[in-house]
Design a protein around this motif. Structure first.
Motif, mmCIF file in Angstrom:
data_model
loop_
_atom_site.group_PDB
_atom_site.id
_atom_site.type_symbol
_atom_site.label_atom_id
_atom_site.label_comp_id
_atom_site.label_asym_id
_atom_site.label_seq_id
_atom_site.Cartn_x
_atom_site.Cartn_y
_atom_site.Cartn_z
ATOM 1 N N MET A 253 8.179 7.690 2.016
ATOM 2 C CA MET A 253 7.260 7.277 0.940
ATOM 3 C C MET A 253 7.350 5.766 0.728
ATOM 4 N N ALA A 254 8.569 5.241 0.816
ATOM 5 C CA ALA A 254 8.760 3.799 0.665
ATOM 6 C C ALA A 254 8.026 3.047 1.780
ATOM 7 N N HIS A 255 8.054 3.631 2.982
ATOM 8 C CA HIS A 255 7.368 3.046 4.127
ATOM 9 C C HIS A 255 5.853 2.946 3.856
ATOM 10 N N PHE A 256 5.275 4.003 3.294
ATOM 11 C CA PHE A 256 3.841 3.991 2.956
ATOM 12 C C PHE A 256 3.535 2.889 1.937
ATOM 13 N N ILE A 257 4.421 2.738 0.950
ATOM 14 C CA ILE A 257 4.208 1.738 -0.110
ATOM 15 C C ILE A 257 4.263 0.326 0.460
ATOM 16 N N VAL A 258 5.252 0.091 1.363
ATOM 17 C CA VAL A 258 5.388 -1.241 1.975
ATOM 18 C C VAL A 258 4.153 -1.574 2.808
ATOM 19 N N VAL A 259 3.723 -0.591 3.608
ATOM 20 C CA VAL A 259 2.533 -0.799 4.468
ATOM 21 C C VAL A 259 1.296 -1.097 3.623
#
Length: 898
Positions: A253-259
């Motif tokens: 989920m953090a990866h989606f937010i960063v992207v």
């Protein structure tokens, strides 16, 4: 007849008031009960929870139905295999039990002696007891006199005299060790040595001492060491899987937010995007949990136990409960009954010696014709024992029976049919005289048999080896007798006189023919087995009803007492100590004498509290509670039904070698389970890491859930056959026993799992990301299918690595022919799955779609196999640096032992 016994009406009334004499058998193991038992396994429960989660995902459209279906099928297969194993073991035991004829007894009813089933005896019955009869109920001797063998009850081989009591004599309610040997009480399970008498039945069925023990054995059993270890492993794996799943889902989920460019930018993309990403994160978490939990482990253990349960029958080991055989390999301390287990369970002549103290080996006695002929007459014409039509020795006391076996059936028959040398006068043995005598006029001799101090009191001469008459060497003879006394032997002397028989008197011209040493001797194979078991690091403790001096002598001969630190202790001394005091001396105890059933159960309990895995051997009723409470009970095949019912394992030939084999195979099974765990956990660790990291490298689902189910169910089910039949190695018997709470995954094992898992993970990403490997495939789909094959074949090559902790990974393949067969079967099945779409049938296309596989060319297969083979040299390097020290220690132990 003095007793008329009960009428048929009184029998029925007594049965209604006091119950039946039948001791209820344990309920047969049913398939359904065993099937349900499987679902108590923690690993199975985790699998079902995953299946339930995937079913929920399916209804929301985020999973395929065959994913949870595969897990459920696997669980059902495990339950079926486990249930079949349990039922088969129980059936074998019951077949053994049913093959023996029901016990009968002689009851006086309606004034007539009638033969009835033991189960039909009631309180108030008058039973006729004769030599050789087994006592069918608890009661009081109200007529005649008997000599009784209580060894099945208290472990003592010595006879116990019983005399007639008044009918007002009360049978004790609280049974102690002294009650067995009182003057009038008789108990179910004891055997009549000699004499004839009338038993007044006071207790039947579950009210008897044997019945109470049967009830006590119905208590709930503690978990086996394997179950404890697997429960711990299941908890560790599930914890690892759940934590990894949550962490990866959060990172995803953090990866989606960063992207997306930050939290505010991400949430501004709308609720649909958020739901989609959450579902993807949860789906990935589920995949990781599926990766982490070894679905094939319960199936593997069920298959291995089933295979070895049937295999052990060839070694005279009947495994009543499948987990018992593995538990045998985990034993730290083994409590062994003496009578019939370490010893032969009957008195026998073990030494013959002359008036100068010199021994003649018993097999060579016939060569000394003069001595042998006189000895045969002194025994065969002066005894209460005989051989019956079934070639059994009956009549007389235990000593007489031992002498008759020493004489032999052929000699007995020859003397019995001899009409030339008839007995003209005789006087039987009595405790006051301590001797018996018989006169044969045709020979002009009176023969004596009795205590050495009586015959030697006036004797001055003996028959020498060459037949000459020589002076007795008193000093040498006394030394020999004292030496045998320290070995717990009963000494008996034989002599003859040329004078007539004089009642209650031994003539002064007695010539000593010879003397014998008699005892319940140690089994030769028991010595070897005890030695082997001690080398396996297992503490052996002999626990017996005999007096301390006798027990010490037997223990020294058996190799149990070897130095000053080894301790022999009596029941009375033990009962003066608190539990904590006993625990402090348990490592030094080798013998417990005058033991009661409560002592045995207490020792088992205390050892289990010390985290020791406890084994107990036995054959008598007195052993049953401890057999039941122990982690594994070894019941002797010739023992009582109560003992066999209590034990997990029945030793059909009563041979200690079979106990040693059971321990050896138990250790082999555990090692094979460890091999499988190393095999499977490398796959699981790699699958978790690859599935968790791949999305961050732009690779969506390199391993589908169907791939993981194939690995964990089909492949690992076959791997159970590959590794479950690995041969038993001698070195397993030189390892230290394992503690009950010891982890299955040791540090060395963890190192192998992590290093090989890391290599397979590195290999996976090199294959998936380097363009060099992509060039061998025409399409990305083929390349991804190739990874599925790489994963499987790499795991198969790692199967060779786990076969041996050192470098002998190809040794013993001829003893486990299934290994290579399964190896190639899995590769062929994999090739069939990959190439299924090439077959123009709908079902094969469905298989290809289910596994997301597309066919690829020969060069791709060659590259994959070459990459997979690197698993072997990498592990060889690991072993070279990490196991050199351990290997040296083990080899040193084996070399010293051999």
């Amino acid at each position: 007849m003095k007793y008329k016994g009960l009428s048929n009406k009184e029998v029925e009334l007594s049965r209604q008031q006091h119950g039946s004499n039948a001791i209820p058998d344990s309920e047969p193991t049913t398939f359904w009960d065993e099937f349900k038992e499987t679902f108590k396994d923690p690993m199975i429960r985790i699998l079902l929870a995953i299946a339930l989660l995937m079913i929920v995902m399916f209804f929301f459209g985020y999973a395929e139905i065959y994913e949870p279906l595969g897990t459920i099928i696997a669980v059902i297969i495990v339950a079926i295999v486990s249930a079949k194993t349990g039922v088969a073991s129980d059936t074998k035991y019951r077949e053994l039990k049913d093959s023996t004829e029901k016990d009968k007894c002689k009851a006086i009813r309606e004034g007539v002696v009638t033969v009835i089933d033991v189960d039909d005896v009631v309180v108030g019955d008058k039973l006729l007891l004769q030599s050789g009869d087994k006592i069918p109920a608890d009661g009081v001797l109200v007529g005649g006199s008997l000599r009784v063998d209580n060894s099945a009850l208290n472990g003592e081989a010595e006879e116990c005299k019983k005399t007639e009591a008044d009918e007002s004599f009360e049978l004790a309610d609280d049974i102690t060790g002294d009650t067995f040997v009182d003057r009038h009480s008789l108990f179910r399970g004891a055997v009549v040595f000699d004499g004839e008498g009338i038993l007044d039945v006071r207790k039947v069925g579950l009210s008897t001492m044997m019945g109470k023990m049967a009830e006590e054995m119905q208590e709930e059993e503690i978990d086996s060491p394997l179950k404890v270890k697997l429960g711990k492993l299941a908890h560790q794996i599930s914890t690892f899987g759940y934590i990894a799943a949550i962490v990866i889902a959060i990172l995803y989920m953090a990866h989606f937010i960063v992207v997306a460019g930050g939290v505010s930018a991400y949430f501004s993309m709308g609720i649909e995007k958020l739901v989609k990403d959450v579902v993807e994160a949860v789906s990935l978490a589920i995949v990781i949990i599926v990766c982490a939990v070894p679905e094939g482990l319960p199936l593997m253990i069920s298959l291995v136990l089933m295979q070895n349960t049937s295999k052990m029958l060839a070694h005279n080991v009947l495994v009543r409960k499948a987990e018992g055989i593995e538990t045998a390999g985990s034993i730290n301390i083994l409590f062994s009954d003496k009578t019939g287990t370490i010893t032969k369970g009957q008195l026998e002549v073990v030494d013959f010696f002359l008036g100068d103290g010199s021994s003649i080996e018993i097999p060579h006695l016939a060569q000394h014709k003069d001595i042998n002929e006189l000895l045969e007459l002194a025994i065969g014409k002066n005894t209460q024992s005989m051989f019956d039509s079934s070639h059994r020795v009956i009549g007389g006391n235990a000593t007489d029976q031992a002498l008759m076996k020493f004489l032999g059936e052929e000699s007995f028959k020859r003397l019995d049919e001899d009409r030339t040398h008839q007995i003209t006068a005789q006087q039987g043995f009595n405790s006051a005289n301590k001797f018996s005598q018989v006169r044969i006029d045709s020979l002009g001799k009176t023969f004596y048999k009795g205590a050495p101090e009586r015959l030697l009191a006036g004797a001055t001469k003996y028959v020498a080896q060459n037949g000459e008459i020589k002076p007795i060497d008193k000093a040498a003879l006394d030394k020999k007798i004292d030496e045998l006394a320290t070995k717990a032997m009963r000494v008996l002397a034989f002599g003859y006189s040329k004078q007539d028989l004089v009642e209650n008197t031994i003539n002064e011209d007695v010539v000593i023919i010879g003397l014998v040493g008699i005892r319940d001797d140690v089994r030769p194979e028991a010595k070897e087995a005890i030695h082997a078991v001690q080398h396996a690091g297992i503490q052996v403790v002999m626990i017996t009803g005999d007096r301390l001096e006798t027990a010490i002598a037997i223990a020294k001969d058996a190799g149990l007492l070897q130095n000053e630190k080894d301790m022999a202790i009596s029941s009375a001394q033990l009962n003066e100590m608190s539990d904590d005091e006993v625990k402090r001396i348990i490592p030094s105890i080798r013998v417990i004498a005058r033991a009661l059933p409560t002592d045995k159960s207490r020792m088992v309990r205390l050892c289990q509290e010390m985290n020791l895995v406890v084994g107990m051997t036995g054959d008598g009723v007195n052993d049953s509670p401890a057999l039941k409470r122990a982690d594994v009970g070894f019941a002797m095949g010739s023992g009582t039904e109560a003992a066999k019912e209590a034990g997990e394992i029945v030793i059909l030939d009563d041979n200690f070698k079979s106990i040693k084999d059971a321990i050896w195979y138990g250790r082999t099974i555990y090692h094979n389970i460890l091999k499988f765990c190393k095999f499977q956990l490398v796959i699981n660790v790699t699958a978790v890491v690859v599935s968790a990291i791949a999305p961050f490298f732009g690779i969506e689902e390199p391993l589908k859930v169907t791939h993981l189910l194939f690995v964990n169910l089909v492949m690992d089910g076959l791997a159970a056959i590959m590794l479950g039949n690995e041969p038993a190695l001698e070195k397993y018997m030189y390892e230290k026993p394992r503690r009950r709470d010891e982890n299955i995954v040791s540090r060395e094992m963890m190192a192998q799992i992590l290093i090989m898992g890391a290599w397979l993970t590195l290999l996976s990403f090199l294959y998936l990301k380097l363009p060099f490997f992509q060039n061998f495939f025409e399409t990305p789909e083929q390349h991804l299918t190739g990874y599925f094959v790489l994963f499987i074949v790499s795991a198969l090559f790692n199967g060779f690595n786990v076969r041996d902790d050192a470098f002998g990974i190809f040794k013993g393949l001829d003893e486990n022919t299934g290994f290579l067969r399964v190896f190639f079967i899995i590769i062929l099945v994999q090739a069939a799955i990959v190439n299924a779409p090439l077959i123009p049938l709908e079902i094969f296309k469905w298989i290809g779609n289910m596994f997301s596989c597309v066919p690829f060319g020969l060069q791709g297969w060659i590259v994959i196999i070459l990459l997979s083979m690197t698993m072997i040299p990498v592990d060889m390097v690991r072993k070279l640096f990490l196991t050199r020290e351990t290997k040296g220690v083990v080899e040193g132990q084996v070399e010293r032992a051999v």
